[in-house]
Design an enzyme around this catalytic site. Sequence first.
Site, PDB file in Angstrom:
ATOM      1  N   ARG A 229       0.472  -1.480   0.024  1.00 29.88           N
ATOM      2  CA  ARG A 229      -0.285   0.085  -0.163  1.00 29.88           C
ATOM      3  C   ARG A 229       1.085   0.849  -0.114  1.00 29.88           C
ATOM      4  NH1 ARG A 229      -1.872  -3.526  -1.017  1.00 29.88           N
ATOM      5  NH2 ARG A 229      -4.130  -4.347   0.345  1.00 29.88           N
TER       6      ARG A 229
ATOM      7  N   SER B 139     -10.294  -1.386   4.186  1.00 29.06           N
ATOM      8  CA  SER B 139      -9.192  -1.204   5.535  1.00 29.06           C
ATOM      9  C   SER B 139      -8.765  -0.235   6.014  1.00 29.06           C
ATOM     10  CB  SER B 139      -8.207  -2.189   5.466  1.00 29.06           C
ATOM     11  OG  SER B 139      -8.954  -3.372   4.987  1.00 29.06           O
TER      12      SER B 139
ATOM     13  N   GLU C 188      -4.717   3.197   6.515  1.00 32.70           N
ATOM     14  CA  GLU C 188      -3.928   3.503   5.067  1.00 32.70           C
ATOM     15  C   GLU C 188      -4.863   3.832   4.408  1.00 32.70           C
ATOM     16  OE1 GLU C 188      -4.866  -0.884   3.569  1.00 32.70           O
ATOM     17  OE2 GLU C 188      -6.124  -0.273   1.403  1.00 32.70           O
TER      18      GLU C 188
HETATM   19  C1  LIG Z   1     -15.859  -1.767   0.013  1.00 36.73           C
HETATM   20  C2  LIG Z   1     -14.272  -1.730   0.172  1.00 36.73           C
HETATM   21  C3  LIG Z   1     -13.083  -2.221   0.470  1.00 36.73           C
HETATM   22  C4  LIG Z   1     -11.965  -2.240  -0.146  1.00 36.73           C
HETATM   23  N1  LIG Z   1     -11.050  -3.279  -0.820  1.00 36.73           N
HETATM   24  C5  LIG Z   1      -9.867  -2.990  -0.589  1.00 36.73           C
HETATM   25  C6  LIG Z   1      -8.867  -4.065  -0.779  1.00 36.73           C
HETATM   26  O1  LIG Z   1      -9.585  -5.210  -1.110  1.00 36.73           O
HETATM   27  N2  LIG Z   1      -7.684  -3.646  -1.289  1.00 36.73           N
HETATM   28  C7  LIG Z   1      -7.914  -2.655  -1.536  1.00 36.73           C
HETATM   29  O2  LIG Z   1      -5.497  -2.394  -1.785  1.00 36.73           O
HETATM   30  N3  LIG Z   1      -8.257  -1.959  -0.667  1.00 36.73           N
HETATM   31  C8  LIG Z   1      -9.031  -1.948  -0.852  1.00 36.73           C
HETATM   32  N4  LIG Z   1      -9.877  -0.466  -0.959  1.00 36.73           N
HETATM   33  C9  LIG Z   1      -9.518   0.833  -0.727  1.00 36.73           C
HETATM   34  C10 LIG Z   1      -9.819   0.951  -1.882  1.00 36.73           C
HETATM   35  O3  LIG Z   1     -10.833   0.868  -2.944  1.00 36.73           O
HETATM   36  C11 LIG Z   1      -8.513   1.396  -2.734  1.00 36.73           C
HETATM   37  O4  LIG Z   1      -7.247   2.301  -2.291  1.00 36.73           O
HETATM   38  C12 LIG Z   1      -8.081   2.178  -4.614  1.00 36.73           C
HETATM   39  O5  LIG Z   1      -7.319   1.693  -4.575  1.00 36.73           O
HETATM   40  C13 LIG Z   1      -8.783   3.735  -4.122  1.00 36.73           C
HETATM   41  O6  LIG Z   1      -8.321   3.881  -5.570  1.00 36.73           O
HETATM   42  P1  LIG Z   1     -10.026   5.365  -5.698  1.00 36.73           P
HETATM   43  O7  LIG Z   1      -9.884   5.536  -7.279  1.00 36.73           O
HETATM   44  O8  LIG Z   1     -10.846   5.040  -4.965  1.00 36.73           O
HETATM   45  O9  LIG Z   1      -8.758   6.413  -5.476  1.00 36.73           O
HETATM   46  P2  LIG Z   1      -9.699   7.724  -4.251  1.00 36.73           P
HETATM   47  O10 LIG Z   1      -9.710   6.939  -2.569  1.00 36.73           O
HETATM   48  O11 LIG Z   1     -10.297   8.597  -5.442  1.00 36.73           O
HETATM   49  O12 LIG Z   1      -8.321   8.120  -4.014  1.00 36.73           O
HETATM   50  C14 LIG Z   1      -7.115   7.155  -2.517  1.00 36.73           C
HETATM   51  C15 LIG Z   1      -5.808   8.427  -2.998  1.00 36.73           C
HETATM   52  O13 LIG Z   1      -5.209   7.819  -4.435  1.00 36.73           O
HETATM   53  C16 LIG Z   1      -4.766   8.726  -4.441  1.00 36.73           C
HETATM   54  N5  LIG Z   1      -4.926   8.967  -6.362  1.00 36.73           N
HETATM   55  C17 LIG Z   1      -6.278   8.795  -6.277  1.00 36.73           C
HETATM   56  N6  LIG Z   1      -6.225   8.348  -7.921  1.00 36.73           N
HETATM   57  C18 LIG Z   1      -5.248   9.206  -8.983  1.00 36.73           C
HETATM   58  C19 LIG Z   1      -4.556   9.571 -10.075  1.00 36.73           C
HETATM   59  N7  LIG Z   1      -4.637   8.945 -11.017  1.00 36.73           N
HETATM   60  N8  LIG Z   1      -2.675  10.219  -9.741  1.00 36.73           N
HETATM   61  C20 LIG Z   1      -2.355   9.995  -8.597  1.00 36.73           C
HETATM   62  N9  LIG Z   1      -3.091   9.725  -7.271  1.00 36.73           N
HETATM   63  C21 LIG Z   1      -4.251   9.497  -7.842  1.00 36.73           C
HETATM   64  C22 LIG Z   1      -5.663  10.247  -4.139  1.00 36.73           C
HETATM   65  O14 LIG Z   1      -4.946  11.408  -4.818  1.00 36.73           O
HETATM   66  C23 LIG Z   1      -6.017   9.719  -2.423  1.00 36.73           C
HETATM   67  O15 LIG Z   1      -4.513   9.745  -1.756  1.00 36.73           O
HETATM   68  C24 LIG Z   1     -11.417  -1.410  -0.374  1.00 36.73           C
HETATM   69  C25 LIG Z   1     -12.777  -0.026  -0.374  1.00 36.73           C
HETATM   70  C26 LIG Z   1     -13.776  -0.485   0.204  1.00 36.73           C
HETATM   71  C27 LIG Z   1     -15.037   0.604   0.085  1.00 36.73           C
END
Ligand SMILES: Cc1cc2nc3c(=O)[nH]c(=O)nc-3n(C[C@H](O)[C@H](O)[C@H](O)COP(=O)(O)OP(=O)(O)OC[C@H]3O[C@@H](n4cnc5c(N)ncnc54)[C@H](O)[C@@H]3O)c2cc1C
Length: 307
Positions: free
Chosen positions: A175, A226, A296
Amino acid sequence: MNMSEPTQFINAALRGEMSHDVPMSRHTSWRAGGMAQRMYRPADLADLQNFLQHIAEEEPLIAVGLGSNLLVRDGGFTGTVLLMHGALSELRLDGDTIYAQAGVPGAKLARFAAANKFCGAEFFVGIPGTLGGMLAMNAGCYGGETWQKVDRVQVLTRRGELRVRTPQEYEVGYRHVALKSKSEEFFVGAWLKFETGDVGAARKNIKALMDKRIASQPLQLPNAGSVFRNPAGNHAAKLIESCNLKGMRVGGAQVSEKHANFIVNIADATAEDIEKLIEEVKAKVMQKTGIDLHTEVKIIGEHRNHE
Ligand SMILES: Cc1cc2nc3c(=O)[nH]c(=O)nc-3n(C[C@H](O)[C@H](O)[C@H](O)COP(=O)(O)OP(=O)(O)OC[C@H]3O[C@@H](n4cnc5c(N)ncnc54)[C@H](O)[C@@H]3O)c2cc1C
């Protein structure tokens, strides 16, 4: 572009959508939090590049995908949110790789890979984020991690220069992803490599992973996955559970009864409720086990002014 915009946004060639005072509760999976002062949803990659070439240097920017790992404090984010989801959505085969843009959701990527006879992309189905967010977080589950699949990434610098980078240019861990050189950049796309294999098996695998998620996670309530990273050799959920914190509440936020490392929004939680609960869980786990949990989830923005 609307002429009432601050001067740095006046650029007739821009084709995207600029909004003001946007509640980030609409763009985060916790369904909580403050406003983004400005939000720009680019029309496409060229439009985002044009936007970055014209934005004032001092304007704070943050890329947001599906907000599934993000808490925006109640006082809001002063600056511009670059909304990738629903904007950078190209997804295609490119030689023996898949090229996907940053706004493509994990589930769509997993299904596209399976449909094209690739294996090993199934784990993306369980991550409710965009490729950009998954690259930024090195998201993963069930033994798969985003960067294991990266051949090269495409980024835009703060000044709008388009670059292609290799994984060797990043420090990548659990992560954790950091560019080795100093440069403020946003992920806009990636070329991903997978093994070829049995589509039927990949599809079955996708279904099995989804069933497993539904059984173990409180998906019917707003959450951000998480909350804490797993400490080396341990599980955050186990530690929280061992401190009997399941069900603990602050305002509308609660430690999930189903999965101790999830905080759910059960009754119009504020970002402050969620952040306070995070702090309380951290303090109690530290007190009882001596282990310092680290979040995280990403927390941004200003605290609300209480007068
Ligand atoms: C029900 C549920 C289950 C989940 N299960 C997992 C799992 O199994 N494993 C896991 O790793 N995560 C999990 N997550 C967390 C999450 O889905 C991940 O971290 C995912 O990668 C976040 O993507 P996002 O597009 O929503 O990012 P956001 O939440 O929009 O952003 C997260 C971070 O990434 C940065 N970011 C976003 N897009 C970009 C870009 N294009 N360039 C640079 N930085 C960027 C943002 O600035 C921020 O700091 C879960 C979340 C939920 C709600």
